[in-house]
Enzyme design. Sequence first.
Site, PDB file in Angstrom:
ATOM      1  N   THR A  16      -7.276 -17.630 -12.137  1.00 38.59           N
ATOM      2  CA  THR A  16      -8.258 -17.551 -11.041  1.00 38.59           C
ATOM      3  C   THR A  16      -9.556 -18.293 -11.363  1.00 38.59           C
ATOM      4  O   THR A  16     -10.595 -18.003 -10.795  1.00 38.59           O
ATOM      5  CB  THR A  16      -8.582 -16.083 -10.708  1.00 38.59           C
ATOM      6  N   TRP A  17      -9.504 -19.231 -12.291  1.00 37.34           N
ATOM      7  CA  TRP A  17     -10.692 -20.004 -12.642  1.00 37.34           C
ATOM      8  C   TRP A  17     -11.231 -20.719 -11.405  1.00 37.34           C
ATOM      9  O   TRP A  17     -10.478 -21.306 -10.641  1.00 37.34           O
ATOM     10  CB  TRP A  17     -10.324 -21.010 -13.731  1.00 37.34           C
ATOM     11  N   ASP A  45      -4.948 -13.421 -14.300  1.00 38.79           N
ATOM     12  CA  ASP A  45      -5.910 -13.715 -15.362  1.00 38.79           C
ATOM     13  C   ASP A  45      -7.272 -14.060 -14.774  1.00 38.79           C
ATOM     14  O   ASP A  45      -7.370 -14.802 -13.796  1.00 38.79           O
ATOM     15  CB  ASP A  45      -5.410 -14.892 -16.201  1.00 38.79           C
ATOM     16  N   TYR A  50     -16.045 -16.363 -15.017  1.00 36.10           N
ATOM     17  CA  TYR A  50     -15.604 -17.011 -13.782  1.00 36.10           C
ATOM     18  C   TYR A  50     -16.455 -16.542 -12.605  1.00 36.10           C
ATOM     19  O   TYR A  50     -16.345 -15.389 -12.155  1.00 36.10           O
ATOM     20  CB  TYR A  50     -14.131 -16.716 -13.493  1.00 36.10           C
ATOM     21  N   GLN A 161      -4.527 -17.727 -25.621  1.00 36.72           N
ATOM     22  CA  GLN A 161      -4.487 -18.467 -24.358  1.00 36.72           C
ATOM     23  C   GLN A 161      -5.111 -19.845 -24.571  1.00 36.72           C
ATOM     24  O   GLN A 161      -6.263 -19.966 -24.973  1.00 36.72           O
ATOM     25  CB  GLN A 161      -5.259 -17.703 -23.273  1.00 36.72           C
ATOM     26  N   TYR A 189      -2.886 -21.946 -19.930  1.00 34.80           N
ATOM     27  CA  TYR A 189      -3.673 -22.185 -18.719  1.00 34.80           C
ATOM     28  C   TYR A 189      -3.575 -23.659 -18.340  1.00 34.80           C
ATOM     29  O   TYR A 189      -3.278 -24.512 -19.170  1.00 34.80           O
ATOM     30  CB  TYR A 189      -5.106 -21.700 -18.853  1.00 34.80           C
TER      31      TYR A 189
END
Length: 280
Positions: A16-17, A45, A50, A161, A189
């Site tokens: 969800t960046w 995530d 963010y 990650q 990611y």
Amino acid sequence: MEKFLEIKKDKLGIGTWKMGEIPKNRNEEIASIRYALENAIRLIDTAEMYGNGNSEKLIAESIKDFDREKLYLVSKVLPSNAGEKNIFKSCENSLKNLNVDYLDLYLLHWKGSIPFEETIRCMEKLKKEGKIKNWGVSNMDIDDMQELLSIPDGKNCLVNQVLYHLGSKGIEYSLKPFTDKNHITTMAYCPIAQGGRLKNQLLSSKNVQKLSKKYSISPIQVLLTYMLEKENTISIPKASKIEHMKEIVACRNIHFEKTDISFLDSEYPKPTKKLPLDIE
């Protein structure tokens, strides 16, 4: 841990960046996340960084009608907040933003000036308090992981990650073999690459295009399906629009043959020497 093993077997979550940052996109972003959840995606995530918590708040709105116990929620603490002074407040803020009682996984976003020993001690305390189920790290190279595992309770690290996709395979030289050997899962990611010249190059590559035609799927789906074939790896692509999320979810039903993987690897081989860890 049983829930994590199920997620690991599924190999696919969502990131969800940059989501939750632009108010006019909010409804579509929520609809995209909800589509994923309605189609059996369970891992989401996010991070306190963010949108300064707005991504977490967006997720709270997206998951409110779903069974919390079936979801696997991941957030990350900033390095500057990863010590005894701030981590407990950071975790509480993430829980409040997400409107949940616990995180399934809490990650150190990248290495900062606070010693690993202190961060690990705090993570273990959060586990005992029931605020998190497990913890891990993000953006750590092999020297960081070796240091981490040399510390008491460092072996409790569940995940590293990192950026990982067909065109960014530096971790395959030494980092991923090391974490695999130590039973640490890689969470990828940007598994379909970030936007820009590299992503365009990947999407237009001759081998990606050939597999796209062979399976009647999009080049994006070729990149993600390739990653979903990786062992001990969970991919967390982001999609702010439903049409893109549909592409992602559909990859769960696409499977490549070993010859297809070798075909892609022939154009983008793994490194033959140690490379700096990619972060963008």
